[in-house]
Scaffold this motif. Sequence first.
Motif, short mmCIF file in Angstrom:
data_model
loop_
_atom_site.label_atom_id
_atom_site.label_comp_id
_atom_site.label_asym_id
_atom_site.label_seq_id
_atom_site.Cartn_x
_atom_site.Cartn_y
_atom_site.Cartn_z
N GLY A 100 7.25 -1.99 -7.05
CA GLY A 100 7.12 -3.51 -7.50
C GLY A 100 5.73 -3.26 -6.57
N THR A 101 4.97 -2.83 -5.59
CA THR A 101 4.62 -3.63 -4.58
C THR A 101 2.74 -2.83 -5.35
OG1 THR A 101 5.09 -3.50 -2.47
CG2 THR A 101 3.27 -3.75 -2.31
N GLU A 102 1.83 -3.88 -5.18
CA GLU A 102 1.17 -2.60 -5.53
C GLU A 102 0.32 -2.76 -4.40
OE1 GLU A 102 -3.29 -4.15 -7.90
OE2 GLU A 102 -3.37 -5.99 -6.72
N PRO A 141 -5.50 -1.81 -5.07
CA PRO A 141 -5.75 -2.40 -6.16
C PRO A 141 -5.60 -1.50 -7.22
CG PRO A 141 -7.11 -3.40 -4.48
CD PRO A 141 -6.41 -2.11 -3.94
N GLY A 142 -4.71 -1.54 -8.52
CA GLY A 142 -5.00 -1.11 -9.75
C GLY A 142 -3.57 0.45 -9.76
N VAL A 143 -3.24 0.16 -8.16
CA VAL A 143 -1.61 1.12 -8.18
C VAL A 143 -0.24 0.57 -7.73
CG1 VAL A 143 -1.23 3.54 -6.74
CG2 VAL A 143 -3.74 2.99 -7.25
N GLY A 144 0.73 0.77 -8.37
CA GLY A 144 1.78 -0.20 -8.57
C GLY A 144 2.85 0.58 -7.98
N ALA A 145 3.62 0.56 -6.96
CA ALA A 145 4.11 1.25 -6.87
C ALA A 145 6.02 1.00 -7.65
CB ALA A 145 5.08 1.19 -5.40
N ALA A 199 6.79 6.38 -7.26
CA ALA A 199 5.63 6.83 -8.06
C ALA A 199 5.01 6.07 -8.10
CB ALA A 199 6.99 7.39 -9.83
N PHE A 200 4.38 6.72 -8.92
CA PHE A 200 3.34 5.34 -8.61
C PHE A 200 2.39 5.00 -10.25
CE2 PHE A 200 3.17 6.78 -4.70
CZ PHE A 200 3.61 5.65 -3.89
N GLU A 201 2.49 3.97 -10.97
CA GLU A 201 1.45 3.42 -12.21
C GLU A 201 0.11 3.22 -12.04
OE1 GLU A 201 1.26 0.98 -16.02
OE2 GLU A 201 3.35 1.04 -14.64
N VAL A 202 -0.95 4.42 -12.28
CA VAL A 202 -2.10 4.30 -11.87
C VAL A 202 -3.25 3.65 -12.68
CG1 VAL A 202 -4.90 5.45 -10.64
CG2 VAL A 202 -2.02 5.45 -9.90
N PRO A 240 -8.87 11.11 9.09
CA PRO A 240 -8.70 10.45 10.49
C PRO A 240 -9.09 8.83 10.06
CG PRO A 240 -10.29 11.67 10.53
CD PRO A 240 -9.61 12.38 9.07
N ASP A 241 -10.10 8.60 8.91
CA ASP A 241 -10.12 7.17 8.71
C ASP A 241 -9.72 6.28 7.74
OD1 ASP A 241 -12.47 7.45 10.39
OD2 ASP A 241 -13.66 8.48 9.98
N ALA A 242 -8.30 7.32 7.45
CA ALA A 242 -7.82 6.54 6.35
C ALA A 242 -6.67 5.14 6.78
CB ALA A 242 -7.18 7.98 5.27
N ASN A 243 -6.43 4.55 5.92
CA ASN A 243 -4.88 4.08 5.59
C ASN A 243 -4.32 4.84 5.51
OD1 ASN A 243 -6.03 1.66 7.10
ND2 ASN A 243 -6.78 1.59 4.58
N TYR A 244 -2.69 4.83 5.47
CA TYR A 244 -1.45 5.27 5.37
C TYR A 244 -0.91 4.36 4.57
CZ TYR A 244 -3.28 9.34 7.00
OH TYR A 244 -4.98 10.74 7.95
N TYR A 245 0.47 4.82 3.57
CA TYR A 245 1.18 3.81 2.97
C TYR A 245 2.46 5.15 2.80
CZ TYR A 245 -3.06 0.90 2.38
OH TYR A 245 -4.19 0.65 2.02
N MET A 246 3.37 4.33 2.69
CA MET A 246 4.76 4.78 2.78
C MET A 246 5.95 4.35 1.99
SD MET A 246 7.08 7.89 4.94
CE MET A 246 6.03 8.97 3.96
N GLY A 247 6.61 4.31 1.27
CA GLY A 247 7.63 3.46 0.71
C GLY A 247 8.77 2.61 2.11
#
Length: 306
Positions: free
Chosen positions: A200-202, A205-209, A221-224, A149-156
Motif C-alpha cells: 500500500g505504500t506510494e 509519486p504515482g506508483v503504489g505497492a 507488484a506496482f500500480e502506476v 550509481p545515482d539512483a535511490n533503491y527500493y524493495m519490499g
Amino acid sequence: MKLTRRTLLQGSAATALPFALPQMVWSQSTLSGAGRRLDTLSDGNLVLPKSFALGDMPPDRADDILAKYGITGDTMEPDCNVTLLRTDDRVVLFDVGAGPDFMPTAGKLADAFDTLEVDPFDVTDVVFTHAHPDHLWGLLDDFGDLNFPDANYYMGQAEWDYWTDPDTVDTIDAGRLTFAVGAASRLAELSDRINLFTDGTEVVPGVGARATFGHTPGHMAFEVRIDNESVMIVGDSIVNHHLAFERPGWLSGSDQDGAMAAQTRLSLLDQLATDQMRLIGYHLPHGGLGRAERQGDGYVFVSEDA
C-alpha cells in the motif's frame, strides 16, 4: 492514454552480416499521457527446462495447453521485460535485469538503454519486484560497481528480510541455492542506501505497492498511474502467458510458495479482468503489455502489441 510499439534491431549484426537477418535485441511498448511515459525494454530471454515451470502440474493436461502456444519441446524461452517510467522529474526503473552472470541469452538491458538514448546515470529510482537473478543480478557491472550509481533503491520489507537473512542459504531448496547466494552478495551493496516499504505504500509519486507474495516471500507488484488510468506491473506474480492464465490455480514449480502464489494469481487476475486494467508482465510476450480476459474457467492474455 497513447499506446505505441516499436521493435528495434541490433545494427551491428545487420552491418557485419549484410546478407543475414539482423538479430532482435529488444522490443518496446510505450504508454504515455499527462507528462508520464512507460516503456518496456527487453533484457533478452531465459532458457528454462519445462519441468521447472510445471512442478507438480498434471503433465498431460499441461502439455495440451502448452501445445496451443507452440511450446512442444523440453525447454521454455520466456522474454524478460524491464519497465521504465519517465516523468517530468524522475526516471524510474522496475527491476534491473539479469546482468552478465546468469544466462547468455539475458542481460541485454544496456543495449536497450543505448537504443532508447537513456543514460544509466539519469535513473533516479530503482524499484524491485523481487530478488530472483533475472530481476536483480543486473545491479552490478563487470567491475562490481552499480550500473545505476545515482539512483535511490527500493524493495519490499519482507523481500529484503528474506534474502538478507543468513539462514536463507540453509533453508532454501537446493535448486535455488545460487539464487540466495547471489541475492545476498548483491543486496549487501545496497545496505546503506535501500529504502524499504510495505503493502500500500506510494513508493514514488504515482506508483503504489501491491503485495503479491508467493513467487517469492515478499514479491511486490506496482500500480502506476498514467493519465486517467492505472497499469499494473505484475513482475512474476503472473509468470507466463499460458499456464498461469488458463490454470491460475495450479501450483507452479517456478514459485517458492506454490499455494500462496496460486491464491495471489487468482485474486490479481480477477481484479485485472474485472477492471480491464492494463498489465505489464516480466515474462509475457511482445513486450509484456496487455490485458487479462476471462475465458471459461480461466483467463487469456490479450497482448496489445502482437
